[in-house]
Write a protein that holds these residues in place. Structure first.
Motif, PDB file in Angstrom:
ATOM      1  N   ASN A   4      -1.097  11.519   5.971  1.00 48.86           N
ATOM      2  CA  ASN A   4      -1.779  10.240   5.833  1.00 48.86           C
ATOM      3  C   ASN A   4      -3.193  10.508   5.296  1.00 48.86           C
ATOM      4  O   ASN A   4      -3.999  11.119   5.972  1.00 48.86           O
ATOM      5  N   GLN A  20      -8.453   7.636  16.009  1.00 53.04           N
ATOM      6  CA  GLN A  20      -7.185   6.955  15.792  1.00 53.04           C
ATOM      7  C   GLN A  20      -6.051   7.982  15.632  1.00 53.04           C
ATOM      8  O   GLN A  20      -4.954   7.792  16.146  1.00 53.04           O
ATOM      9  N   ARG A  34      -8.382  -3.298  11.321  1.00 52.89           N
ATOM     10  CA  ARG A  34      -8.703  -1.946  10.868  1.00 52.89           C
ATOM     11  C   ARG A  34      -7.880  -0.895  11.577  1.00 52.89           C
ATOM     12  O   ARG A  34      -7.322   0.011  10.960  1.00 52.89           O
ATOM     13  N   SER A  35      -7.830  -1.012  12.895  1.00 53.25           N
ATOM     14  CA  SER A  35      -7.120  -0.018  13.679  1.00 53.25           C
ATOM     15  C   SER A  35      -5.638  -0.017  13.326  1.00 53.25           C
ATOM     16  O   SER A  35      -5.033   1.025  13.119  1.00 53.25           O
ATOM     17  N   LEU A  70      -4.123  -1.092  10.562  1.00 51.59           N
ATOM     18  CA  LEU A  70      -3.845  -0.628   9.211  1.00 51.59           C
ATOM     19  C   LEU A  70      -4.064   0.880   9.091  1.00 51.59           C
ATOM     20  O   LEU A  70      -3.374   1.556   8.346  1.00 51.59           O
ATOM     21  N   THR A  71      -5.038   1.405   9.835  1.00 52.66           N
ATOM     22  CA  THR A  71      -5.247   2.847   9.795  1.00 52.66           C
ATOM     23  C   THR A  71      -4.058   3.571  10.418  1.00 52.66           C
ATOM     24  O   THR A  71      -3.588   4.577   9.900  1.00 52.66           O
ATOM     25  N   LEU A  72      -3.584   3.050  11.546  1.00 50.32           N
ATOM     26  CA  LEU A  72      -2.404   3.654  12.183  1.00 50.32           C
ATOM     27  C   LEU A  72      -1.214   3.633  11.227  1.00 50.32           C
ATOM     28  O   LEU A  72      -0.401   4.543  11.201  1.00 50.32           O
ATOM     29  N   GLU A  73      -1.151   2.592  10.447  1.00 45.85           N
ATOM     30  CA  GLU A  73      -0.019   2.419   9.551  1.00 45.85           C
ATOM     31  C   GLU A  73      -0.196   3.266   8.291  1.00 45.85           C
ATOM     32  O   GLU A  73       0.718   3.408   7.496  1.00 45.85           O
ATOM     33  N   GLY A  74      -1.372   3.843   8.108  1.00 43.04           N
ATOM     34  CA  GLY A  74      -1.609   4.693   6.949  1.00 43.04           C
ATOM     35  C   GLY A  74      -1.851   3.918   5.673  1.00 43.04           C
ATOM     36  O   GLY A  74      -1.564   4.382   4.579  1.00 43.04           O
ATOM     37  N   VAL A  75      -2.416   2.721   5.807  1.00 46.14           N
ATOM     38  CA  VAL A  75      -2.685   1.901   4.635  1.00 46.14           C
ATOM     39  C   VAL A  75      -4.005   2.345   4.002  1.00 46.14           C
ATOM     40  O   VAL A  75      -4.942   2.696   4.703  1.00 46.14           O
ATOM     41  N   VAL A 101       3.440   5.926   3.864  1.00 44.02           N
ATOM     42  CA  VAL A 101       3.351   7.325   4.268  1.00 44.02           C
ATOM     43  C   VAL A 101       4.544   8.118   3.750  1.00 44.02           C
ATOM     44  O   VAL A 101       4.438   9.295   3.440  1.00 44.02           O
ATOM     45  N   ALA A 114       0.841  -1.194   0.000  1.00 35.25           N
ATOM     46  CA  ALA A 114       0.000   0.000   0.000  1.00 35.25           C
ATOM     47  C   ALA A 114       0.873   1.239   0.000  1.00 35.25           C
ATOM     48  O   ALA A 114       2.006   1.188   0.449  1.00 35.25           O
ATOM     49  N   ASP A 151      -2.717   8.550  17.666  1.00 35.49           N
ATOM     50  CA  ASP A 151      -1.462   8.526  16.919  1.00 35.49           C
ATOM     51  C   ASP A 151      -0.625   9.770  17.201  1.00 35.49           C
ATOM     52  O   ASP A 151       0.550   9.819  16.886  1.00 35.49           O
ATOM     53  N   LYS A 198       2.785   2.023  16.641  1.00 31.42           N
ATOM     54  CA  LYS A 198       1.859   2.773  17.502  1.00 31.42           C
ATOM     55  C   LYS A 198       0.802   1.883  18.154  1.00 31.42           C
ATOM     56  O   LYS A 198      -0.061   2.355  18.863  1.00 31.42           O
ATOM     57  N   GLU A 203     -14.273   3.141   4.790  1.00 29.90           N
ATOM     58  CA  GLU A 203     -14.466   1.967   3.931  1.00 29.90           C
ATOM     59  C   GLU A 203     -15.842   2.005   3.278  1.00 29.90           C
ATOM     60  O   GLU A 203     -15.991   1.722   2.104  1.00 29.90           O
TER      61      GLU A 203
END
Lengths: 326, 350
Positions: free
Chosen positions: A76, A95, B294-295, B297-302, A28, A25, A99, B31, A81
């Motif tokens: 980011n 989130q 979900r959480s 992957l979102t933290l990872e910025g995917v 960042v 993907a 973060d 994170k 979804e």
């Protein structure tokens, strides 16, 4: 023995799936600046759009990424979804607070519901910028976008003029509950009111979606024998409505007025299917909101509302517009 | 005979998937262990946890409840509309719960008395409920004025201690959980106790395995199945109220698609769609698997698309793992039986 091997294979497959996603993907770092000559990104921001499935928001993201690159920001870009799900937008904001981002930029899918999340950012001292669509509450640094009542009004006047101030029109509204949709509809109706011979047959929401626009137009075509023009809050609904009109063999009789420009609309105007559209410059909205957040973090004071101009595009100036895009 | 009554497996199958997913992201996503992430995870999973439990029980009884999403939308719209017209919050809550229970009751009646398959019945009911929600709300977001009597709706959207202590404080945020999470934890305990300590559990397994024999052995199957759907409807209405509290408004389509995630959680948790097998704990873990992914992957910025790809893959890989676990269990049982038979033969030989 065979079973153990297959178990190991499954585990390996699972790992490949997970790691594949994480690494394939868009990372960042993509937007983290020109490698080498710049230091580590100074700020980290989240940019949340209403939907990752609408070309308009992809254009906004393109602008935002360009700004992030120019200003060396770690950005980011995410969307829910389920397109236009404000609940998921709230989740993403939570989130982001976890973060520890420096700023949240969000295009609210619902102007009212997003306020709880904005208040959470306020509590955590994280500034919020809302491009495109306004929020009804919470402290927002600035809002950047087209004046949507004005947009609706201008498009509404063009629509009424296109049928020489006389005839039946229908409106396709955007997603209920968000300011862009409501303000554009308000503008359209204001313009229609100025033309006594223009009759507004019906006005219903089609959620900014192509498929919903098509379904709604099919219903309209069933219900009304005479539709002279169709105004819309965005281009996706219009493209769906045009499909419906084509299927019913009634494309010729209806003038389509829409909003936003992408390849579909440009082709539509060139072929005459779309009468006119407005360009609110999604790239600039994305770029400027990141830049505004950057300025705010740098200590600048910003106006609470920043209006971007809208440009009307029809068959007379489409060639110039296409030339200017390239 | 003992082996047949496998209604209380010590570990739900999904615990393996959960462990894999959790460990994987715990190690790779930096994170993931950051302050607040886990309580945020719990908060976000609350809605899904609540409906996944109802779905698990329905699936174990041999049915499926696709009307969950529509029920969430309709019950939230009912509650929101009552608040909009200045009704008391208790009235709004009762309105929402009644809506959910009535929908469940209708599902049960149609399925048991009119013999329509659950898939079709609940699918139809989903559309009815969603359309009613659209009609009542006129497809517009429902807001209400903040009345003093309904202040609790606003309070409940926060965290348990942070409101009392005033300002935002990260440390407070970490130890405290939100009211919504607390509700979901209470519901989880209540449902689990009811399932384990009352006849509910045993009857649901019996009905799911073979409804006719369950009826012949004296279980009032019509009443119990209807009750199961009513429970699912009730849990969906709780989820609807949670979403109402979370967004402080009601989008008429807010439940759309959630039934899919509920089915996925339940199935990931080892609940067989054939009925008669599974556990509530499994569905809870299944819901956590989805939200952990979900959480993280979102933290990872995917990007969003990859999140969906991953969830789909986890479902399929998870099912494969579930089947493997089943296979090994069966094999172990067979081996025990074989040994018994062999020793029996040896005994009979002398």
């Amino acid at each position: 023995m065979k079973k153990i091997i297959s178990l190991i294979l499954v585990m390996a497959l699972a790992l490949v799936v997970f790691s594949g996603c994480v690494s394939k993907a868009p990372p960042v770092e993509d937007t983290a600046g020109n490698s080498g000559d710049t230091a580590a990104p100074k700020y980290k921001m989240t940019f949340i759009v209403k939907s990752m499935a609408a070309s308009f928001f992809l254009d906004v993201i393109e602008g935002a990424k360009a700004a992030a690159k120019d200003l060396n920001i770690e950005l980011n870009c995410v969307g829910p979804e389920t397109p236009f799900s404000v609940e998921e937008q709230i989740q993403i904001i939570e989130q982001s607070i976890t973060d520890g981002v420096d700023g949240v930029i969000v295009i609210p899918a619902d102007s009212e519901a997003i306020t709880t999340a904005i208040e959470k950012c306020n509590d955590a001292n994280i500034p919020v910028v809302t491009p495109n669509t306004k929020a009804n509450g919470g402290d927002v640094v600035t809002w950047i976008g087209a004046d949507n009542v004005e947009v609706g009004y201008t498009l509404g006047k063009i629509m009424c003029e296109s049928i020489n101030g006389k005839g039946n029109v229908v409106l396709l509204e955007g997603t209920p509950g968000n300011s862009t949709a409501e303000e554009r509809t308000e503008g359209y109706k204001k313009a229609i009111d100025e033309y006594p011979d223009v009759v507004l047959l019906d006005s219903q929401p089609a959620n900014f979606e192509r498929e919903a626009g098509m379904t709604l137009m099919e219903n309209f075509l069933q219900m009304y024998d005479n539709i002279d023009a169709c105004g819309s809050g965005n281009k996706d609904m219009t493209m769906g409505a045009i499909e419906a009109a084509k299927n019913a063999n009634r494309l010729e009789e209806i003038k389509f007025i829409t909003f936003d420009t992408d390849e579909d609309v440009i082709a539509g105007i060139q072929s005459g299917e779309v009468f006119a559209t407005g360009n609110q410059d999604p790239f600039s909205q994305g770029y400027l909101s990141v830049a505004a957040m950057f300025a705010h973090l740098g200590g600048c004071r910003l106006p609470s509302i920043m209006h971007l101009p809208m440009k009307v595009i029809d068959s007379t100036n489409i060639d110039d517009f296409v030339a200017s895009q390239n | 005979m003992k082996k047949e009554r496998r209604f209380n497996p010590s570990l739900p199958n999904s615990s393996y998937i959960f462990l894999i997913v959790f460990l994987f992201f715990g190690i790779t996503v930096e994170k993931f262990w950051s302050p607040g992430n886990l309580s945020t995870l719990l908060l976000q999973a609350s809605v899904l946890l609540t409906i996944a439990m109802g779905m698990a029980i329905v699936i174990m009884s041999g049915g499926v409840d696709l009307s969950v999403g529509g029920t969430i939308s309709l019950s939230a719209v009912v509650a929101g509309t009552i608040l909009k017209f200045g009704g008391h919050w208790i009235l709004a809550l009762l309105g929402a719960f009644a809506t959910g229970i009535v929908i469940g009751f209708l599902n049960g009646i149609v399925i048991q008395k009119m013999k329509v398959v659950p898939f079709i019945t609940t699918f139809g009911m989903a559309n009815i409920a969603q359309s009613l929600a659209n009609v009542i709300s006129q497809k517009r977001t429902v807001y209400w004025d903040q009345l003093a009597q309904n202040e609790i709706i606003k309070t409940l959207s926060g965290n348990i201690f942070s409101k009392q202590l005033g300002s935002y404080d990260l440390a407070v945020d970490v130890i405290s959980i939100s009211y919504i999470s607390l509700v979901s934890i209470l519901v989880m305990i209540a449902i689990n106790v009811a399932f384990k300590k009352t006849r509910l559990g045993v009857y649901v397994y019996a009905i799911g395995k073979d409804q006719e024999s369950a009826r012949l052995s004296g279980i009032k199957t019509d009443a119990w199945v209807t009750g199961v759907y009513m429970l699912s409807g009730f849990l969906a209405s709780i989820a609807g109220v949670m979403l109402l509290i979370r967004t402080q408004s009601v989008q008429p389509t807010l439940g759309e698609g959630l039934e899919f995630y509920a089915v996925v959680s339940a199935v990931l948790g080892g609940n067989s769609l054939k009925g008669g097998k599974g556990s509530i704990g499994g569905a809870i873990l299944g819901a956590f698997v989805l939200y952990t992914i979900r959480s993280a992957l979102t933290l990872e910025g995917v990007s969003t698309f990859w999140v969906l790809v991953t969830i789909g893959s986890v479902l399929i890989v998870g099912m494969v793992i579930n089947n493997l676990v089943d296979y090994f269990e069966r094999k172990a049982q067979l081996r025990v039986k074989l040994q018994q038979v062999e020793s029996g033969l040896a005994g009979g030989d002398k």
